[in-house]
Design a protein around this motif. Structure first.
Motif, PDB file in Angstrom:
ATOM      1  N   GLU A 150      -5.543 -78.672  42.819  1.00 14.69           N
ATOM      2  CA  GLU A 150      -4.933 -79.935  42.152  1.00 14.69           C
ATOM      3  C   GLU A 150      -4.385 -79.335  40.769  1.00 14.69           C
ATOM      4  N   ALA A 151      -5.309 -78.316  40.010  1.00 19.88           N
ATOM      5  CA  ALA A 151      -4.917 -77.883  38.764  1.00 19.88           C
ATOM      6  C   ALA A 151      -3.508 -77.039  39.008  1.00 19.88           C
ATOM      7  N   THR A 152      -3.605 -76.292  40.265  1.00 22.38           N
ATOM      8  CA  THR A 152      -2.605 -75.364  40.289  1.00 22.38           C
ATOM      9  C   THR A 152      -1.209 -76.239  40.625  1.00 22.38           C
ATOM     10  N   LYS A 153      -1.235 -77.221  41.268  1.00 30.54           N
ATOM     11  CA  LYS A 153      -0.098 -77.998  41.771  1.00 30.54           C
ATOM     12  C   LYS A 153       0.326 -78.753  40.687  1.00 30.54           C
ATOM     13  N   MET A 154      -0.473 -79.042  39.589  1.00 32.23           N
ATOM     14  CA  MET A 154      -0.086 -79.615  38.101  1.00 32.23           C
ATOM     15  C   MET A 154       1.094 -78.572  37.413  1.00 32.23           C
ATOM     16  N   VAL A 155       0.902 -77.264  37.837  1.00 27.97           N
ATOM     17  CA  VAL A 155       1.460 -76.364  36.935  1.00 27.97           C
ATOM     18  C   VAL A 155       2.467 -75.670  37.806  1.00 27.97           C
ATOM     19  N   ILE A 156       2.503 -75.347  39.071  1.00 29.19           N
ATOM     20  CA  ILE A 156       3.659 -74.810  39.720  1.00 29.19           C
ATOM     21  C   ILE A 156       5.003 -75.581  39.828  1.00 29.19           C
ATOM     22  N   ASP A 168     -15.126 -76.361  36.647  1.00 29.07           N
ATOM     23  CA  ASP A 168     -14.511 -76.825  37.726  1.00 29.07           C
ATOM     24  C   ASP A 168     -13.757 -78.460  36.921  1.00 29.07           C
ATOM     25  N   ASP A 169     -12.922 -78.163  35.941  1.00 31.33           N
ATOM     26  CA  ASP A 169     -12.170 -79.039  35.021  1.00 31.33           C
ATOM     27  C   ASP A 169     -10.627 -78.868  35.429  1.00 31.33           C
ATOM     28  N   LYS A 170     -10.012 -79.854  35.905  1.00 31.30           N
ATOM     29  CA  LYS A 170      -8.564 -79.626  36.355  1.00 31.30           C
ATOM     30  C   LYS A 170      -7.844 -79.446  35.371  1.00 31.30           C
ATOM     31  N   GLN A 171      -7.977 -80.142  34.198  1.00 27.75           N
ATOM     32  CA  GLN A 171      -7.043 -79.992  32.965  1.00 27.75           C
ATOM     33  C   GLN A 171      -7.178 -78.556  32.290  1.00 27.75           C
ATOM     34  N   MET A 172      -8.650 -78.245  31.954  1.00 31.78           N
ATOM     35  CA  MET A 172      -8.764 -77.110  31.524  1.00 31.78           C
ATOM     36  C   MET A 172      -8.327 -75.782  32.386  1.00 31.78           C
ATOM     37  N   LEU A 173      -8.280 -75.865  33.687  1.00 39.71           N
ATOM     38  CA  LEU A 173      -7.772 -74.900  34.500  1.00 39.71           C
ATOM     39  C   LEU A 173      -6.318 -74.934  34.365  1.00 39.71           C
ATOM     40  N   ALA A 174      -5.891 -75.946  34.427  1.00 44.74           N
ATOM     41  CA  ALA A 174      -4.200 -76.018  34.370  1.00 44.74           C
ATOM     42  C   ALA A 174      -3.848 -75.422  33.010  1.00 44.74           C
ATOM     43  N   ASP A 175      -4.358 -75.812  31.932  1.00 45.77           N
ATOM     44  CA  ASP A 175      -4.202 -75.398  30.477  1.00 45.77           C
ATOM     45  C   ASP A 175      -4.210 -73.837  30.662  1.00 45.77           C
TER      46      ASP A 175
END
Length: 162
Positions: A80-86, A44-51
């Protein structure tokens, strides 16, 4: 259509828990004719998920389904990770899942799931339990195929044909 599955789970990533929800997604998608080309378990790491979401989008995956990390825990950061990407939100999808899930359990209201589009990839946050994943995925699958066809330019009509 090419599908990627991301499981957000600290315990799954550490090998302390089997990823039943991700396996359930793979099973349902393959049974319905989708080509699951990549599965990954991340903490559960926002940056790893977004990457990872960005890497899957860049690799030409058409649909990314995440499982886990959508609740109230301090470590739950998948939305939050998804919102960084979309680039564009697809708010109707989590809304539909929520409305349907509320007919099954009032705890569905605790979901913070989101969905959206990056380029030609649709990303959807799914619940974290195998039962909830199955219920939600089977509910959205009939409309999901059409949405992906529109996104990819394979269909241009959204109007219902009565």
């Amino acid at each position: 259509m090419r599908v990627g599955v991301i499981t957000a789970s600290d315990k799954g990533y550490a090998g302390e828990r089997e990823d039943l929800s991700g396996k359930k997604i793979v099973s349902i998608m393959e049974e319905n004719g989708y080509d699951v080309v990549k599965t990954v378990i991340l903490p559960d790491d926002k940056q790893m998920l977004a990457d990872e979401m960005i890497a899957m989008c860049d690799a030409g995956i058409h649909l990314i389904l995440t499982t886990g990390g959508t609740g109230f825990s301090k470590r739950d950061v998948t939305p939050e990770a998804t919102k960084m990407v979309i680039e564009k939100e697809a708010a109707g999808i989590p809304m539909a899942i929520l409305n349907y899930s509320l007919t099954i359990t009032d705890r569905a209201m605790l979901s913070r799931a989101t969905a959206g589009i990056r380029g030609e990839t649709l990303i959807i946050n799914m619940p974290g339990s195998p039962k909830a994943v199955e219920e939600a995925l089977l509910y959205i699958l009939p409309s999901l195929k059409h949405g992906l066809e529109i996104l990819l330019g394979l269909d241009s009509e959204c109007a219902r044909k009565d």
